[in-house]
Design an enzyme around this catalytic site. Structure first.
Site, PDB file in Angstrom:
ATOM      1  N   ASP A 118       0.805  -1.216   0.000  1.00 34.93           N
ATOM      2  CA  ASP A 118       0.000   0.000   0.000  1.00 34.93           C
ATOM      3  C   ASP A 118       0.845   1.276   0.000  1.00 34.93           C
ATOM      4  O   ASP A 118       1.718   1.474   0.861  1.00 34.93           O
ATOM      5  CB  ASP A 118      -0.937   0.028   1.215  1.00 34.93           C
ATOM      6  CG  ASP A 118      -2.110  -0.931   1.061  1.00 34.93           C
ATOM      7  OD1 ASP A 118      -2.447  -1.269  -0.080  1.00 34.93           O
ATOM      8  OD2 ASP A 118      -2.684  -1.329   2.093  1.00 34.93           O
ATOM      9  N   ARG A 288     -10.920   0.304   3.825  1.00 40.67           N
ATOM     10  CA  ARG A 288      -9.569   0.206   4.365  1.00 40.67           C
ATOM     11  C   ARG A 288      -9.180   1.492   5.063  1.00 40.67           C
ATOM     12  O   ARG A 288      -9.537   2.588   4.624  1.00 40.67           O
ATOM     13  CB  ARG A 288      -8.574  -0.057   3.222  1.00 40.67           C
ATOM     14  CG  ARG A 288      -7.166  -0.416   3.683  1.00 40.67           C
ATOM     15  CD  ARG A 288      -6.158  -0.223   2.560  1.00 40.67           C
ATOM     16  NE  ARG A 288      -5.884   1.195   2.318  1.00 40.67           N
ATOM     17  CZ  ARG A 288      -5.192   1.659   1.282  1.00 40.67           C
ATOM     18  NH1 ARG A 288      -4.744   0.837   0.369  1.00 40.67           N
ATOM     19  NH2 ARG A 288      -4.975   2.957   1.156  1.00 40.67           N
TER      20      ARG A 288
END
Length: 303
Positions: A118, A288
């Protein structure tokens, strides 16, 4: 259902299956990678449970908590117990959700069917990610994670010596440049104290030393790494292809089949992940949040 293969070359004895710590029942999915955690309510953690969860996360790198009943606000509150919550994403506008949430909606190109870590295209990539299943398709949509530390440790010593001093460029413009310029009109979100107006490529070590465990792991990913610096384009591509193929070997990965109420936490400093897009036109939505990380450090700097 969670399926795993993850033998470890890391020294030390794995916690036995079903071990209980601060009320957390931790069932490892392999000697050192992946665990299922039961016996707690993420909306009602005490301080000892927060510490135990954080410790388990560093050790197992990705943990799955089934049967949770939390919303966006509780997910953000959990993040704040574990660290400093960032904006949901440096540039993406997720619409009618809190600023801290990144909504991955399959009906709005919200999928990540490429191996990635990420937000490595910023100076301080997130330390931890917390993902919650919101809408699940009737089939498909599994997520897989790769253990970058195990992958590094299982390379031959000669190859480890080759890559230890290398650095690589991470470029978010390949994935989000057009979105930032056209959809956001050049003005993204507040990230690390600044509003994102341009995605300037950044350089990180190819091998990252974990700031808590001290273990080394591969810190390159097909999603955002553009090239290795100081070598030819041909050499860069060759080295990266070798590392990517090695990182994603089945014995370095764990795969999770999502069910309602599932929450996954992973150490973004030590993993890459991949979301299967094998559910046709069915709807899939995941929310998320990420926690602020530090500057990646390579072996030479750490020494």
């Amino acid at each position: 259902m969670t399926v795993t293969t993850a033998p470890s070359h890391h020294a030390g004895t794995a916690r036995p299956s079903g071990a209980d710590t601060a009320g957390l029942r931790i069932d490892p999915l392999g000697p050192s990678f992946g665990a299922e955690v039961r016996g707690i309510d993420l909306g009602r953690l005490d301080d000892d449970q927060v510490l135990a969860l954080r410790t388990a996360l560093v050790r197992y790198k990705v943990v799955f908590l089934p049967g949770q009943d939390i919303d966006d606000r509780a997910q953000i509150d959990l993040g704040r117990r574990l660290g400093e919550v960032t904006a949901g994403h440096p540039v993406h506008d997720s619409g009618d959700v809190p600023d801290e949430v990144y909504a991955l909606d399959s009906q709005d190109n919200g999928f990540a069917d490429v191996w990635h870590t990420d937000v490595t295209f910023v100076r301080r990539p997130p330390a931890i990610s917390v993902l919650r299943a919101v809408v699940l398709p009737p089939y498909g949509g599994d997520t897989s994670w790769a253990d970058s530390q195990l992958a590094y440790e299982s390379l031959t010593p000669a190859l480890r010596d080759l890559i230890d001093p290398l650095t690589a460029v991470h470029d978010g413009s390949r994935e989000f440049g057009y979105y930032l310029a056209q959809r956001r009109k050049g003005r993204g979100n507040l990230w690390d104290g600044e509003v994102v107006t341009d995605l300037v490529p950044v350089e990180h070590p190819v091998v990252r030393v974990h700031p808590e465990s001290g273990r080394r792991g591969l810190f390159v990913n097909p999603g955002f790494t553009s090239h290795i610096t100081g070598v030819s384009e041909h050499e860069s591509r060759g080295i990266l292809d070798i590392l990517y193929a090695h990182l994603t070997k089945p014995e370095h990965t764990v795969r999770h089949r999502w069910q309602r109420g599932d929450v996954a936490l992973w150490d973004n400093r030590a993993t890459s992940h991949y979301a299967n897009r094998d559910y046709g036109d069915q709807h899939r939505v995941m929310h998320r949040i990420t926690l602020r990380g530090d500057l990646p450090v390579g072996p030479a700097t750490a020494a």
